[in-house]
Design an enzyme around this catalytic site. Structure first.
Site, short mmCIF file in Angstrom:
data_model
loop_
_atom_site.label_atom_id
_atom_site.label_comp_id
_atom_site.label_asym_id
_atom_site.label_seq_id
_atom_site.Cartn_x
_atom_site.Cartn_y
_atom_site.Cartn_z
CB SER A 1 -1.15 -0.05 1.02
OG SER A 1 -2.22 -0.86 0.94
CE1 TYR B 1 -5.27 2.06 3.73
CE2 TYR B 1 -5.60 -0.06 3.41
CZ TYR B 1 -4.90 1.10 3.35
OH TYR B 1 -4.02 0.86 2.40
CB SER B 2 -12.19 0.53 1.62
OG SER B 2 -12.69 -0.26 0.53
CB THR C 1 2.38 0.61 6.83
OG1 THR C 1 1.02 0.69 6.63
CG2 THR C 1 2.73 1.30 7.77
N GLY C 2 2.78 -1.20 4.20
CA GLY C 2 2.32 -1.95 2.92
C GLY C 2 2.58 -3.30 3.39
CB THR C 3 0.79 -6.02 5.03
OG1 THR C 3 1.47 -5.07 5.94
CG2 THR C 3 1.06 -7.31 5.11
#
Length: 417
Positions: free
Chosen positions: A126, A223-224, A367-369
């Site tokens: 993200s 969050y979407s 952040t990104g996962t």
């Protein structure tokens, strides 16, 4: 599938049922666990893992009178802390007032025992949203789009009730739209073993649109990824070019981000590539999920691949005004009206940027996962202090010690005297 947490540096301990089902059904490669970065660390192995440090400056700068800040030591300590807790590998980039250091520890590919390096390519999840938001705000600056434009105005008929949802609400996740990944149909092709199945953005938006709204637009934060798929489609509608073309011409090429790409119809990442993992119990092999799901499921919300250096260059260019005029950057860094983390009300979400405080410094980033990779990228408002920290294990499979190590590395790296 990309997703983020309400707390930017604290991984969520839950995921949609689709991922659990996918992991049970998927056939993924097993590998030995990466040994810890230090012989005394509490990893799943006892042999020290490779560690490398790269210097990009020779002078020493200070963040406060009498307190020299050792960027090199900070980066090295961060990756050792993370891999010492048993995570397969880690990369860190630390910058302070012109001094930059990168460090890597552990393995990028645990099956091949290939050491992690600071030049490795990885999925940034993200963090892609920041790129998407930047392009949207560039279009606003060019008067080709307004933050108050509705979805119905720009993309007539694409969703029900689009006349009540604005571009701003898509950017700051106050639209009330559910995530399309919560619909089991979005994962059906992958459960059947077709990892390369390509989803068009409009079809995934249609899946989300078939479900009830979470709340009335503009009344809460949730969050979407659906929000950013719609933003990607808005970019294409306004510019008459593909989302990828706009990223390339507006951001990637001007900044010389040669290691940043948007793979959509391939499961591969450019080499050298970081593999992402789901961890098992101590002593059990992790599952390699790097190539488990088509990146078309993340598109404008999280499909970019990059390096820590490219990501840091982008964030610095953004926050220092190279990509947006002052008015749009001010909008981007204005936290929304709703709480995103009840445990810490200093955290917030602007227009595609997360806000948090590290060592008393207000930082902006994301952040990104995604597919076994966790990446945090944050920079101070004046662009002088920066942290990019990445590891290749899905946070939903971390132990309590591993969560603690990641939180400590994320929160204290910029505090090293």
């Amino acid at each position: 599938m990309t997703r983020d947490t309400a707390t930017p540096v604290r991984p969520a301990r839950h995921r949609g049922r689709w991922m659990a089902a996918l992991l049970c059904a998927a056939s993924v490669a097993g590998a030995v666990l990466a040994p810890s970065a230090t012989a005394s660390g509490r990893g799943h192995g006892s042999t020290p893992s490779p560690t490398s440090v790269h210097h990009t400056a020779t002078s020493v700068h200070h963040t406060a009178p009498g307190h020299p800040w050792a960027a090199e030591r900070a980066a090295r300590q961060a990756v050792r802390r993370v891999t010492g807790a048993g995570l397969p590998g880690a990369i860190a980039l630390v910058r302070d007032h012109g001094r930059t250091a990168t460090a890597a520890a552990g393995y990028a590919d645990v099956a091949a025992k290939r050491p992690m390096t600071s030049s490795d390519h990885l999925r940034i999840g993200s963090n892609t949203k920041v790129f998407t938001a930047t392009v949207v705000l560039q279009l606003v600056a060019e008067h080709r789009l307004s933050l108050d434009d509705t979805v119905q105005h720009v993309l007539p008929g694409i969703i029900h009730g689009g006349g009540r949802i604005t571009v701003r609400q898509l950017l700051n996740h106050t639209s009330g739209l559910p995530g399309f990944e919560q619909d089991p149909a979005s994962m059906a092709p992958y459960l059947r073993g077709d990892a390369g199945y390509y989803w068009s953005p409009r079809k995934l938006v249609a899946l989300a649109d078939s479900h009830a709204r979470l709340f009335a637009p503009g009344t809460k934060f949730s969050y979407s990824n659906t929000n950013y798929f719609l933003l990607g489609l808005i970019i294409e509608k306004v510019t008459h070019r593909s989302y990828e073309q706009e990223l390339n011409r507006r951001i990637i090429m001007p900044l010389g981000l040669h290691d940043t790409r948007l793979p959509l119809r391939t499961l591969k990442i450019q080499n050298p590539a970081v593999h992402g993992y789901m961890l098992g119990r101590p002593g059990h092999a992790p599952r390699d999920i790097t190539f488990g799901i088509s990146p078309s499921t993340t598109w404008a919300a999280g499909a970019l691949t990059s390096t820590v250096n490219d990501l840091a260059r982008f964030d610095k260019a953004l926050i220092t005004g190279r990509l947006l005029p002052k008015a749009q950057l001010a909008e981007m860094t204005k936290p929304g009206p709703f709480t995103v983390d009840p445990a810490d009300r200093t955290k917030g979400y602007g227009l595609g940027l997360e806000k948090l405080t590290l060592c008393g410094v207000t930082m902006w980033g994301h952040t990104g996962t995604v597919l076994g990779t966790q990446t945090n990228a944050f920079i101070s408002a004046d662009g002088t202090r920066q942290l990019v920290l990445a590891t290749n294990a899905d946070p939903d499979t971390w132990s309590a010690d591993q969560i603690s190590a990641w939180l400590t590395a994320s929160r204290t790296t910029l505090c090293v005297p």
